[in-house]
Design a protein around this motif. Structure first.
Motif, PDB file in Angstrom:
ATOM      1  N   LEU A  50      14.593 -11.521 -31.703  1.00  0.00           N
ATOM      2  CA  LEU A  50      13.293 -12.138 -31.954  1.00  0.00           C
ATOM      3  C   LEU A  50      12.807 -12.979 -30.773  1.00  0.00           C
ATOM      4  O   LEU A  50      11.758 -13.610 -30.875  1.00  0.00           O
ATOM      5  CB  LEU A  50      13.362 -13.019 -33.202  1.00  0.00           C
ATOM      6  CG  LEU A  50      13.569 -12.288 -34.531  1.00  0.00           C
ATOM      7  CD1 LEU A  50      13.812 -13.278 -35.652  1.00  0.00           C
ATOM      8  CD2 LEU A  50      12.362 -11.402 -34.857  1.00  0.00           C
ATOM      9  N   ARG A  51      13.547 -13.000 -29.680  1.00  0.00           N
ATOM     10  CA  ARG A  51      13.157 -13.797 -28.519  1.00  0.00           C
ATOM     11  C   ARG A  51      12.572 -12.916 -27.424  1.00  0.00           C
ATOM     12  O   ARG A  51      12.830 -11.712 -27.366  1.00  0.00           O
ATOM     13  CB  ARG A  51      14.366 -14.555 -27.961  1.00  0.00           C
ATOM     14  CG  ARG A  51      15.015 -15.504 -28.948  1.00  0.00           C
ATOM     15  CD  ARG A  51      16.241 -16.150 -28.331  1.00  0.00           C
ATOM     16  NE  ARG A  51      15.866 -17.083 -27.266  1.00  0.00           N
ATOM     17  CZ  ARG A  51      16.700 -17.458 -26.289  1.00  0.00           C
ATOM     18  NH1 ARG A  51      17.914 -16.965 -26.235  1.00  0.00           N
ATOM     19  NH2 ARG A  51      16.298 -18.319 -25.382  1.00  0.00           N
ATOM     20  N   ASP A  52      11.832 -13.534 -26.541  1.00  0.00           N
ATOM     21  CA  ASP A  52      11.301 -12.834 -25.382  1.00  0.00           C
ATOM     22  C   ASP A  52      12.447 -12.516 -24.413  1.00  0.00           C
ATOM     23  O   ASP A  52      13.347 -13.334 -24.220  1.00  0.00           O
ATOM     24  CB  ASP A  52      10.253 -13.697 -24.676  1.00  0.00           C
ATOM     25  CG  ASP A  52       9.553 -12.940 -23.570  1.00  0.00           C
ATOM     26  OD1 ASP A  52       9.993 -13.074 -22.406  1.00  0.00           O
ATOM     27  OD2 ASP A  52       8.565 -12.239 -23.861  1.00  0.00           O
ATOM     28  N   GLU A  55      13.344 -15.182 -21.934  1.00  0.00           N
ATOM     29  CA  GLU A  55      14.054 -16.324 -22.497  1.00  0.00           C
ATOM     30  C   GLU A  55      15.523 -15.994 -22.746  1.00  0.00           C
ATOM     31  O   GLU A  55      16.395 -16.857 -22.601  1.00  0.00           O
ATOM     32  CB  GLU A  55      13.390 -16.763 -23.795  1.00  0.00           C
ATOM     33  CG  GLU A  55      11.960 -17.245 -23.652  1.00  0.00           C
ATOM     34  CD  GLU A  55      11.879 -18.569 -22.915  1.00  0.00           C
ATOM     35  OE1 GLU A  55      12.924 -19.260 -22.819  1.00  0.00           O
ATOM     36  OE2 GLU A  55      10.781 -18.914 -22.438  1.00  0.00           O
ATOM     37  N   GLY A  69       9.178 -21.765 -30.956  1.00  0.00           N
ATOM     38  CA  GLY A  69       8.064 -20.982 -30.434  1.00  0.00           C
ATOM     39  C   GLY A  69       8.491 -19.748 -29.670  1.00  0.00           C
ATOM     40  O   GLY A  69       7.650 -18.891 -29.342  1.00  0.00           O
ATOM     41  N   GLN A  70       9.789 -19.615 -29.375  1.00  0.00           N
ATOM     42  CA  GLN A  70      10.280 -18.422 -28.680  1.00  0.00           C
ATOM     43  C   GLN A  70      10.251 -17.179 -29.558  1.00  0.00           C
ATOM     44  O   GLN A  70      10.281 -16.057 -29.049  1.00  0.00           O
ATOM     45  CB  GLN A  70      11.720 -18.658 -28.198  1.00  0.00           C
ATOM     46  CG  GLN A  70      11.891 -19.779 -27.199  1.00  0.00           C
ATOM     47  CD  GLN A  70      13.342 -19.951 -26.795  1.00  0.00           C
ATOM     48  OE1 GLN A  70      14.198 -19.151 -27.179  1.00  0.00           O
ATOM     49  NE2 GLN A  70      13.634 -20.993 -26.026  1.00  0.00           N
ATOM     50  N   LEU A  71      10.239 -17.356 -30.864  1.00  0.00           N
ATOM     51  CA  LEU A  71      10.354 -16.230 -31.782  1.00  0.00           C
ATOM     52  C   LEU A  71       9.118 -15.343 -31.719  1.00  0.00           C
ATOM     53  O   LEU A  71       7.981 -15.827 -31.755  1.00  0.00           O
ATOM     54  CB  LEU A  71      10.564 -16.733 -33.209  1.00  0.00           C
ATOM     55  CG  LEU A  71      11.825 -17.578 -33.438  1.00  0.00           C
ATOM     56  CD1 LEU A  71      11.904 -18.049 -34.866  1.00  0.00           C
ATOM     57  CD2 LEU A  71      13.069 -16.786 -33.064  1.00  0.00           C
ATOM     58  N   THR A  72       9.343 -14.046 -31.643  1.00  0.00           N
ATOM     59  CA  THR A  72       8.258 -13.071 -31.606  1.00  0.00           C
ATOM     60  C   THR A  72       8.752 -11.754 -32.193  1.00  0.00           C
ATOM     61  O   THR A  72       9.953 -11.450 -32.140  1.00  0.00           O
ATOM     62  CB  THR A  72       7.770 -12.842 -30.164  1.00  0.00           C
ATOM     63  OG1 THR A  72       6.776 -11.819 -30.167  1.00  0.00           O
ATOM     64  CG2 THR A  72       8.909 -12.421 -29.257  1.00  0.00           C
ATOM     65  N   PHE A  73       7.835 -10.993 -32.775  1.00  0.00           N
ATOM     66  CA  PHE A  73       8.178  -9.689 -33.361  1.00  0.00           C
ATOM     67  C   PHE A  73       7.742  -8.533 -32.456  1.00  0.00           C
ATOM     68  O   PHE A  73       7.679  -7.387 -32.916  1.00  0.00           O
ATOM     69  CB  PHE A  73       7.508  -9.536 -34.734  1.00  0.00           C
ATOM     70  CG  PHE A  73       8.130 -10.396 -35.802  1.00  0.00           C
ATOM     71  CD1 PHE A  73       9.244  -9.963 -36.495  1.00  0.00           C
ATOM     72  CD2 PHE A  73       7.607 -11.650 -36.089  1.00  0.00           C
ATOM     73  CE1 PHE A  73       9.821 -10.754 -37.473  1.00  0.00           C
ATOM     74  CE2 PHE A  73       8.169 -12.445 -37.064  1.00  0.00           C
ATOM     75  CZ  PHE A  73       9.287 -12.007 -37.761  1.00  0.00           C
ATOM     76  N   SER A  74       7.482  -8.827 -31.202  1.00  0.00           N
ATOM     77  CA  SER A  74       7.027  -7.777 -30.293  1.00  0.00           C
ATOM     78  C   SER A  74       8.097  -6.705 -30.097  1.00  0.00           C
ATOM     79  O   SER A  74       7.783  -5.519 -29.952  1.00  0.00           O
ATOM     80  CB  SER A  74       6.641  -8.388 -28.944  1.00  0.00           C
ATOM     81  OG  SER A  74       7.751  -9.062 -28.360  1.00  0.00           O
ATOM     82  N   ASP A  77       7.962  -4.372 -33.031  1.00  0.00           N
ATOM     83  CA  ASP A  77       6.785  -3.509 -32.914  1.00  0.00           C
ATOM     84  C   ASP A  77       7.045  -2.363 -31.931  1.00  0.00           C
ATOM     85  O   ASP A  77       6.637  -1.218 -32.171  1.00  0.00           O
ATOM     86  CB  ASP A  77       5.580  -4.328 -32.448  1.00  0.00           C
ATOM     87  CG  ASP A  77       5.129  -5.340 -33.493  1.00  0.00           C
ATOM     88  OD1 ASP A  77       5.422  -5.114 -34.682  1.00  0.00           O
ATOM     89  OD2 ASP A  77       4.491  -6.340 -33.123  1.00  0.00           O
ATOM     90  N   ASP A 259      15.235  -6.269 -25.289  1.00  0.00           N
ATOM     91  CA  ASP A 259      14.075  -6.144 -26.159  1.00  0.00           C
ATOM     92  C   ASP A 259      14.053  -4.803 -26.879  1.00  0.00           C
ATOM     93  O   ASP A 259      13.336  -4.638 -27.872  1.00  0.00           O
ATOM     94  CB  ASP A 259      12.778  -6.337 -25.363  1.00  0.00           C
ATOM     95  CG  ASP A 259      12.626  -5.292 -24.267  1.00  0.00           C
ATOM     96  OD1 ASP A 259      13.662  -4.883 -23.703  1.00  0.00           O
ATOM     97  OD2 ASP A 259      11.491  -4.901 -23.962  1.00  0.00           O
TER      98      ASP A 259
END
Length: 293
Positions: A50-52, A55, A69-74, A77, A259
């Motif tokens: 879930l991190r970039d 990071e 704020g590091q968490l992302t679902f990119s 996707d 990723d």
């Protein structure tokens, strides 16, 4: 019994109760810590997925707790938009489900036959089955690959299913035979007196009683086939591989691309986890069966 003996016994019982309660509390804490340590790699994989990627290269996954704020679902996707990964999941299901069902059905039938049916050479055949438990998979890779190539099923889904079925059956037969042998003979004889044949006896009496063992076997077989990479790497179609091989190909293509690998690895874990939790009670009952006999 004197009053002094009564006092000593009271003190001993009090000490025993205190020790039992303290031991139980300490044991719970120890088990909780072991469970947390066991789950830590999975939690780390989830948070890393879930991190970039930038990071991830700079710091560990635990930094998420100080910087959510590091968490992302990119990454997820991207994985869901990667056709190779999604196709590999369907391929893995197409391999795992038949291989599990075949092992469970054939293993249950053979286990019942070895436990309750008389036929020539039954004990010798069972010894051969037990002996097959020690045959390593690696020994059979080249001979079976040549055989599958001659009959035209090398690098096909059918070939992978047959390989997993063949190597899963010895353990399945051994496990279910020992479980079915614990069924009271009087129960089977009563069913036979009521006119039940062997097939009806197996379906109506043995299968319901053997549910926990069958569920445990199904979970073991499903997890083994789903997580397998060696057999899939050799026998599966390289153009449409299972998820383990697809992730390995992503490593070769992109390097250590977290990723892709992080979300892909966690997605590949979801279905086995769902299967395990769905049959958790049956699994525990099957593992504990006979423990108090």
């Amino acid at each position: 019994m004197t009053s002094a003996d009564t006092v000593v016994q009271a003190k001993q019982s009090l000490v025993a109760r205190i020790a039992a309660r303290a031991g139980g509390g300490v044991m719970r804490v120890v088990l909780l810590l072991i469970g947390l340590l066991w789950l830590m790699p999975t939690a780390g994989l989830l948070l890393s997925s879930l991190r970039d990627p930038a990071e991830v290269d700079l710091s560990g996954w635990w930094k998420v707790f100080t910087d959510p704020g590091q968490l992302t679902f990119s990454g997820y996707d991207e994985i869901l938009g990667n056709q190779q990964i999604t196709d590999s999941l369907w391929t893995t299901l197409a391999i795992t489900v038949p291989a599990t069902l075949l092992v469970v059905v054939i293993g249950a039938l053979a286990g019942y036959a070895f436990a309750w049916m008389d036929f020539p050479g039954r004990d010798w055949w069972f010894l051969i089955v037990v002996g097959l438990l020690v045959v390593p998979v690696q020994v059979a890779l080249i001979p079976v690959a040549k055989l599958f190539g001659e009959i035209g099923i090398f690098q096909t889904t059918t070939g992978v299913v047959l390989f997993h079925t063949a190597f899963g059956l010895p353990f399945a037969i051994f496990l279910l035979r020992n479980f079915f042998a614990e069924i009271p003979r009087e129960l089977l004889e009563a069913a036979r007196l009521d006119g039940a044949g062997e097939l009806r006896l197996f379906l109506r009496v043995v299968m319901p009683l053997g549910g926990p063992a069958i569920a445990s076997l199904g979970i073991f077989q499903f997890l083994w086939v789903w997580n397998d990479m060696l057999v899939a790497l050799i026998f599966a179609d390289s153009g449409n591989p299972p998820i383990t091989v697809a992730l390995q190909q992503q490593v070769r293509q992109f390097g250590n691309n977290i990723d892709i690998l992080g979300p892909g690895a966690f997605v590949s874990m979801l279905i086995p986890l769902a299967v395990f939790f769905a049959f958790q009670r049956q699994f525990v009952a099957g593992v504990m069966a006979g423990a108090v006999k």
